[in-house]
Write a protein that holds these residues in place. Sequence first.
Motif, short mmCIF file in Angstrom:
data_model
loop_
_atom_site.label_atom_id
_atom_site.label_comp_id
_atom_site.label_asym_id
_atom_site.label_seq_id
_atom_site.Cartn_x
_atom_site.Cartn_y
_atom_site.Cartn_z
N TYR A 180 0.85 -1.20 0.00
CA TYR A 180 0.00 0.00 0.00
C TYR A 180 0.88 1.24 0.00
CZ TYR A 180 1.10 -0.03 4.99
OH TYR A 180 1.75 -0.04 6.20
N ASP A 181 0.31 2.35 -0.42
CA ASP A 181 1.00 3.63 -0.48
C ASP A 181 1.05 4.23 0.93
OD1 ASP A 181 1.88 6.24 -0.89
OD2 ASP A 181 0.63 6.55 -2.67
N LYS A 182 2.23 4.34 1.49
CA LYS A 182 2.39 4.85 2.86
C LYS A 182 2.11 6.34 2.98
CE LYS A 182 5.49 1.17 4.40
NZ LYS A 182 5.02 0.18 3.54
N GLU A 183 2.00 7.04 1.85
CA GLU A 183 1.58 8.44 1.87
C GLU A 183 0.06 8.55 2.02
OE1 GLU A 183 3.63 11.22 1.66
OE2 GLU A 183 5.24 9.75 1.88
N VAL A 184 -0.65 7.49 1.68
CA VAL A 184 -2.11 7.48 1.70
C VAL A 184 -2.65 6.77 2.95
CG1 VAL A 184 -4.16 6.68 0.45
CG2 VAL A 184 -2.20 7.56 -0.81
N PHE A 185 -2.00 5.69 3.37
CA PHE A 185 -2.46 4.89 4.50
C PHE A 185 -1.33 4.63 5.50
CE2 PHE A 185 -4.89 3.06 0.86
CZ PHE A 185 -6.15 3.40 1.27
N GLU A 186 -1.72 4.40 6.73
CA GLU A 186 -0.87 3.73 7.72
C GLU A 186 -1.68 2.51 8.11
OE1 GLU A 186 0.52 5.92 11.14
OE2 GLU A 186 0.75 7.71 9.92
N ILE A 187 -1.10 1.34 7.93
CA ILE A 187 -1.81 0.11 8.26
C ILE A 187 -0.98 -0.66 9.28
CG2 ILE A 187 -2.69 -2.08 7.38
CD1 ILE A 187 -3.28 -0.68 4.74
N LYS A 188 -1.62 -1.00 10.39
CA LYS A 188 -0.98 -1.78 11.45
C LYS A 188 -1.57 -3.18 11.41
CE LYS A 188 1.11 1.86 13.05
NZ LYS A 188 2.40 2.16 12.52
N THR A 189 -0.71 -4.17 11.63
CA THR A 189 -1.15 -5.56 11.63
C THR A 189 -0.70 -6.26 12.90
OG1 THR A 189 0.85 -6.30 10.50
CG2 THR A 189 -1.03 -5.73 9.11
N SER A 245 -5.59 10.50 3.03
CA SER A 245 -5.88 11.11 1.73
C SER A 245 -7.35 11.51 1.65
CB SER A 245 -5.58 10.11 0.61
OG SER A 245 -6.09 10.58 -0.62
N ASP A 246 -7.61 12.66 1.03
CA ASP A 246 -8.99 13.13 0.89
C ASP A 246 -9.72 12.44 -0.27
OD1 ASP A 246 -7.80 14.33 -1.30
OD2 ASP A 246 -8.28 16.37 -0.71
N GLU A 247 -9.08 11.49 -0.93
CA GLU A 247 -9.72 10.74 -2.02
C GLU A 247 -10.76 9.75 -1.50
OE1 GLU A 247 -7.14 8.88 -4.94
OE2 GLU A 247 -5.53 10.20 -4.28
N PHE A 248 -10.68 9.38 -0.23
CA PHE A 248 -11.53 8.34 0.33
C PHE A 248 -12.62 8.97 1.20
CE2 PHE A 248 -7.38 6.71 -0.59
CZ PHE A 248 -7.65 5.52 -1.24
N LYS A 249 -13.86 8.52 0.99
CA LYS A 249 -15.02 9.08 1.71
C LYS A 249 -15.96 7.96 2.10
CE LYS A 249 -13.91 13.40 0.54
NZ LYS A 249 -13.23 14.25 1.47
N THR A 250 -16.79 8.22 3.12
CA THR A 250 -17.87 7.31 3.46
C THR A 250 -18.96 7.46 2.40
OG1 THR A 250 -19.05 8.94 4.79
CG2 THR A 250 -17.41 7.56 5.94
#
Length: 135
Positions: A41-50, A64-69
């Motif tokens: 994944y793009d680390k500029e767009v998401f932080e994902i913890k596992t 990122s403001d590209e993602f909306k509900t």
Amino acid sequence: MKKVLLMIFIICVSCVEKDDKTITSNGVGSFKLGEKLIEDYDKEVFEIKTSKKENVITTIVIKSDEFKTKEGFGIGSKINDIEQNIGISKKEMGLNKGKTTIGTIGNGLLYKNIWFIDMDKDNIVDVVWLTYSTD
């Protein structure tokens, strides 16, 4: 002629962007809370913890403001608009060590397992945060 039109239709359908940019209570796009992280994944767009053991997604931070509900809420939305639309009040989010509050990280609003966070208290969502809970 029908074959040509069919070919044009197939080409157009295959060119449609397939990335789902909808934030839901259990994930965003192909990243789902409680499921294994199987792609980069793009680390500029998401932080994902596992989880360390199973590589299961436990937290997704959207930057990122590209993602909306489906209601249109996301980064850049006004906290007051979300409050009015869903009828839930924002809360000041404290940073605690044990029972002692040592600071704040801004205002937050929890809606359907989705945290909308206004870090600098300017009434604009800066971060959207989803966390997996086994409760």
